[in-house]
Motif scaffolding. Structure first.
Motif: not given
Length: 478
Positions: A77-79, A84-91, A94-97
């Motif tokens: 997670g955020n630890q 990371v950005n996967v194919d244009g989507t930032y983890l 808001a998205s729970g990583f």
């Protein structure tokens, strides 16, 4: 004929439909897997709380059918601070990583971007930081790519203005943003073993006094703050122009650098014109290496260099423009790899201001046929210079000038097998690795003047009764 044409068109449409259907199908077979451009994304060593450059990972589907990922997520997670950005989507938070329903069609690929801002690790040295990027396929298979870095806690300085007596020291690295300014009434001391990492817009402006008190086994190091790599074989620390270097202004006297390593700057050291009655700078057992400008540019000042290595600069390694300068037991080596239009190893000039220049037991060499330039721009200016017990890569002085050149060995530029590199243990231009200690083939071994040679060399090793020319005593001696 018309019916045949219609039939052919129908076959084409059906084939196209089947092809599209194949492209839109997604496998649930555990045998269909993704492949990755790397099994680990490594971000080298980074400073804690400092964002890293971006690394790229490619994800390929070569399985023969489409693959859909139920989710792609950071295992911790955020630890850890990985972003990371996967194919244009930032983890992000808001998205729970994580992200869901990522499709990778057959013979297609997606791109993943990875950055890191690591938290403090509260340790003295670098600490390894790990996370995993997990790809959970619709088949239930979980594939992973490791994310790895070493994080290093550092002290941070931002636009430091020294107004009194101040000492910089510490086992942790000191990262400098915005530069250091030493006031005209102030003294900055840098303690033995201290390393300063300068951001690209940073350097040291000295109006007062700078003291670098390195020791033979505990050098002071001044370098750039990029501790990652440009390429797999090339650390940024090997690339010139990483920071701005040292500027000694005309109000500054009594500067002393001992056992100090200055490298990968724009200009190493620039000294402004001043009164030569007092010393601007004394350097003992120092290195100035890999500069995108000059190594040392001394403009009408009093300068002393002992046991110093000045090497690989786009401008001249050492340029003495008037003033009073003494160079003793130094190595001036011009093998700058990034531009063939480089300067020379040593240039000295009398232009309006008089010049008094003495060079003892010093090795001056490089790639070019002539690495020594003496220039008298004004015939009325005093042009006084002397070389004694030196190796000089310059055409031999044909006239009998026993006053200016005493026991000097001139390298023959017509000897194509001798480009100056024969003196040194390593001149590896392809991988940018250099070692300017003497090799057994160097004519500098045992040729210095015992009466004027310094008792120890650049590394603090004792010189014997037949000392060597240059900053280093040959290590192969019994």
């Amino acid at each position: 004929m018309k019916n045949s044409w219609i039939f052919a068109m129908l076959l084409f449409v059906v084939a196209s439909f089947v092809s599209c259907s194949d492209d839109d199908s997604f496998s649930l077979s555990t045998n269909h897997l993704l492949t990755f451009s790397a099994d680990t994304v490594k971000l080298d060593t980074v400073f804690s709380n400092v964002p890293t450059p971006t690394k790229t990972l490619w994800v390929f589907n070569r399985s023969g059918d489409g693959i859909r990922c139920v989710n792609v997520r950071l295992e911790r997670g955020n630890q850890t601070g990985f972003r990371v950005n996967v194919d244009g989507t930032y983890l992000g938070e808001a998205s729970g990583f994580q992200t869901s329903n990522v499709e990778v069609r057959n013979k297609d690929s997606i791109r993943v971007f990875v950055e890191l801002t690591s938290p403090l690790n509260y340790s003295e040295g670098p600490v390894k930081l790990n996370d995993n990027l997990l790809f959970t396929l619709e088949s239930g298979v979980v594939q992973k790519v490791a994310l790895s870095a070493f994080t290093w806690d550092a002290q941070f300085i931002d636009h430091l203005h020294v107004k009194g007596e101040q000492t910089l020291q510490g086992e942790k690295p000191i990262v400098v943003y915005g530069g250091i300014t030493v006031d005209s009434t102030a003294t900055l001391t840098i303690a033995p073993g201290t390393t300063l990492y300068f951001h690209n817009d940073s350097g040291i402006d000295v109006y007062g006094r700078l003291l670098c008190k390195g020791e033979a086994n505990s050098n002071v190091t001044l370098r750039g703050d990029r501790i990652d790599r440009m390429f797999a074989y090339l650390p940024y620390d090997f690339v010139s122009g990483q920071w701005q270097g040292i500027r000694i202004h005309s109000s500054s006297y009594g500067n002393q650098l001992d056992y100090t390593d200055i490298h990968s700057t724009f200009n190493g050291i620039v000294i402004d014109s001043c009164d030569v009655a007092s010393s601007s700078l004394e350097m003992n057992a120092c290195t100035v290496h890999n500069c995108q400008g000059y190594g040392i540019l001394a403009d009408h000042c009093k300068l002393s260099l002992k046991n110093c290595q000045i090497s690989n600069t786009l401008g001249d390694c050492l340029f003495v423009n008037g003033g009073d300068a003494r160079v003793a037991s130094c190595t001036l080596a011009q093998f700058y790899p990034f531009d063939s239009n480089r300067g020379v190893a040593l240039r000295f000039r009398a232009e309006k201001e008089p010049l008094a220049f003495e060079c003892l037991n010093t090795l001056v060499t490089g790639y070019a046929d002539d690495e020594l330039m003496g220039e008298r721009a004004d015939t009325a200016a005093v042009f006084d210079y002397r070389f004694s017990h030196c190796v000089l890569r310059t055409p031999k002085v044909e006239t009998d000038d026993s006053v200016r050149f005493v026991n000097v060995m001139f390298e023959d530029p017509k000897d194509t097998t001798s480009t100056g590199r024969k003196h040194f243990l390593k001149i590896d231009t392809e991988n940018l690795r250099y070692d300017f200690r003497l090799d057994s083939t160097s004519v500098a071994i045992g040729r210095a003047d015992a009466a004027t040679s310094l008792p120890v060399d650049r590394n603090g090793a004792t010189r014997d009764d037949k000392p060597d020319i240059g900053a280093y005593e040959y290590v192969g001696k019994p």
